[in-house]
Design a protein around this motif. Sequence first.
Motif, mmCIF file in Angstrom:
data_model
loop_
_atom_site.group_PDB
_atom_site.id
_atom_site.type_symbol
_atom_site.label_atom_id
_atom_site.label_comp_id
_atom_site.label_asym_id
_atom_site.label_seq_id
_atom_site.Cartn_x
_atom_site.Cartn_y
_atom_site.Cartn_z
ATOM 1 N N GLN A 63 0.835 -1.205 0.000
ATOM 2 C CA GLN A 63 0.000 0.000 0.000
ATOM 3 C C GLN A 63 0.876 1.263 0.000
ATOM 4 O O GLN A 63 0.618 2.203 -0.748
ATOM 5 C CB GLN A 63 -0.923 -0.007 1.220
ATOM 6 C CG GLN A 63 -1.968 1.082 1.209
ATOM 7 C CD GLN A 63 -2.921 0.942 2.382
ATOM 8 O OE1 GLN A 63 -2.570 0.418 3.426
ATOM 9 N NE2 GLN A 63 -4.132 1.430 2.204
ATOM 10 N N ILE A 64 1.924 1.267 0.803
ATOM 11 C CA ILE A 64 2.855 2.405 0.843
ATOM 12 C C ILE A 64 3.572 2.518 -0.499
ATOM 13 O O ILE A 64 3.741 3.609 -1.044
ATOM 14 C CB ILE A 64 3.874 2.247 1.992
ATOM 15 C CG1 ILE A 64 3.171 2.332 3.354
ATOM 16 C CG2 ILE A 64 5.003 3.257 1.877
ATOM 17 C CD1 ILE A 64 2.578 3.690 3.661
ATOM 18 N N GLN A 69 4.272 5.298 -5.776
ATOM 19 C CA GLN A 69 4.258 5.237 -7.237
ATOM 20 C C GLN A 69 3.223 6.199 -7.807
ATOM 21 O O GLN A 69 3.477 6.873 -8.808
ATOM 22 C CB GLN A 69 3.971 3.803 -7.700
ATOM 23 C CG GLN A 69 5.117 2.857 -7.448
ATOM 24 C CD GLN A 69 4.755 1.408 -7.729
ATOM 25 O OE1 GLN A 69 3.609 1.062 -7.978
ATOM 26 N NE2 GLN A 69 5.761 0.546 -7.677
ATOM 27 N N ASP A 70 2.060 6.287 -7.152
ATOM 28 C CA ASP A 70 1.024 7.208 -7.607
ATOM 29 C C ASP A 70 1.496 8.659 -7.495
ATOM 30 O O ASP A 70 1.250 9.474 -8.393
ATOM 31 C CB ASP A 70 -0.258 7.017 -6.793
ATOM 32 C CG ASP A 70 -0.937 5.681 -7.044
ATOM 33 O OD1 ASP A 70 -0.578 4.995 -8.033
ATOM 34 O OD2 ASP A 70 -1.814 5.309 -6.233
ATOM 35 N N ALA A 71 2.179 8.974 -6.401
ATOM 36 C CA ALA A 71 2.683 10.332 -6.209
ATOM 37 C C ALA A 71 3.693 10.692 -7.293
ATOM 38 O O ALA A 71 3.643 11.778 -7.881
ATOM 39 C CB ALA A 71 3.312 10.470 -4.825
ATOM 40 N N TRP A 72 4.623 9.784 -7.591
ATOM 41 C CA TRP A 72 5.622 10.054 -8.630
ATOM 42 C C TRP A 72 4.977 10.165 -9.999
ATOM 43 O O TRP A 72 5.416 10.959 -10.837
ATOM 44 C CB TRP A 72 6.724 9.008 -8.619
ATOM 45 C CG TRP A 72 7.713 9.279 -7.547
ATOM 46 C CD1 TRP A 72 7.930 8.547 -6.416
ATOM 47 C CD2 TRP A 72 8.621 10.392 -7.470
ATOM 48 N NE1 TRP A 72 8.908 9.150 -5.656
ATOM 49 C CE2 TRP A 72 9.355 10.277 -6.277
ATOM 50 C CE3 TRP A 72 8.881 11.475 -8.302
ATOM 51 C CZ2 TRP A 72 10.329 11.197 -5.895
ATOM 52 C CZ3 TRP A 72 9.848 12.402 -7.924
ATOM 53 C CH2 TRP A 72 10.554 12.250 -6.735
ATOM 54 N N ALA A 73 3.939 9.389 -10.258
ATOM 55 C CA ALA A 73 3.237 9.482 -11.540
ATOM 56 C C ALA A 73 2.633 10.874 -11.706
ATOM 57 O O ALA A 73 2.696 11.469 -12.790
ATOM 58 C CB ALA A 73 2.155 8.407 -11.638
ATOM 59 N N LYS A 74 2.067 11.412 -10.639
ATOM 60 C CA LYS A 74 1.500 12.767 -10.693
ATOM 61 C C LYS A 74 2.594 13.806 -10.908
ATOM 62 O O LYS A 74 2.417 14.765 -11.664
ATOM 63 C CB LYS A 74 0.721 13.068 -9.423
ATOM 64 C CG LYS A 74 -0.567 12.281 -9.329
ATOM 65 C CD LYS A 74 -1.296 12.552 -8.030
ATOM 66 C CE LYS A 74 -2.523 11.665 -7.935
ATOM 67 N NZ LYS A 74 -3.220 11.838 -6.663
ATOM 68 N N ILE A 75 3.727 13.626 -10.251
ATOM 69 C CA ILE A 75 4.849 14.559 -10.427
ATOM 70 C C ILE A 75 5.331 14.530 -11.870
ATOM 71 O O ILE A 75 5.526 15.582 -12.497
ATOM 72 C CB ILE A 75 5.991 14.217 -9.452
ATOM 73 C CG1 ILE A 75 5.567 14.541 -8.010
ATOM 74 C CG2 ILE A 75 7.280 14.956 -9.835
ATOM 75 C CD1 ILE A 75 6.491 13.987 -6.942
ATOM 76 N N ARG A 76 5.524 13.333 -12.437
ATOM 77 C CA ARG A 76 5.978 13.226 -13.823
ATOM 78 C C ARG A 76 4.967 13.837 -14.785
ATOM 79 O O ARG A 76 5.347 14.476 -15.774
ATOM 80 C CB ARG A 76 6.254 11.768 -14.190
ATOM 81 C CG ARG A 76 7.563 11.249 -13.614
ATOM 82 C CD ARG A 76 7.939 9.882 -14.182
ATOM 83 N NE ARG A 76 6.945 8.863 -13.900
ATOM 84 C CZ ARG A 76 6.897 8.136 -12.767
ATOM 85 N NH1 ARG A 76 7.788 8.329 -11.836
ATOM 86 N NH2 ARG A 76 5.964 7.224 -12.588
ATOM 87 N N ALA A 77 3.685 13.657 -14.503
ATOM 88 C CA ALA A 77 2.644 14.229 -15.374
ATOM 89 C C ALA A 77 2.740 15.753 -15.386
ATOM 90 O O ALA A 77 2.576 16.388 -16.428
ATOM 91 C CB ALA A 77 1.258 13.784 -14.901
ATOM 92 N N HIS A 78 3.036 16.332 -14.258
ATOM 93 C CA HIS A 78 3.178 17.787 -14.179
ATOM 94 C C HIS A 78 4.470 18.263 -14.837
ATOM 95 O O HIS A 78 4.587 19.419 -15.217
ATOM 96 C CB HIS A 78 3.120 18.269 -12.731
ATOM 97 C CG HIS A 78 1.743 18.238 -12.162
ATOM 98 N ND1 HIS A 78 0.784 19.163 -12.507
ATOM 99 C CD2 HIS A 78 1.143 17.379 -11.322
ATOM 100 C CE1 HIS A 78 -0.348 18.897 -11.871
ATOM 101 N NE2 HIS A 78 -0.160 17.804 -11.153
#
Length: 83
Positions: A63-64, A69-78
Amino acid sequence: MSKPTSIKTSEAVRDRLRLLAEERGTTITDLIEELASKELTATEREQRAAEAAAELGVEFTEQIQQAGQDAWAKIRAHQGRAA
């Protein structure tokens, strides 16, 4: 020293690499080596994430890991990169 090799790419990518190298005062070869050495493999990312969690006293669960991974995906998208 390693044996030199060639990498095939489009002219547009080659031109961008040349521009980036010029801006940094380096060569395309050195730029590619720098970029490749900075990019972590999936295994290296997971290992560093587990080490960071341990330093924070957090159990590195699936879960962590997924939240990270979700946080980094959002960062890369930005940043304009594929998530």
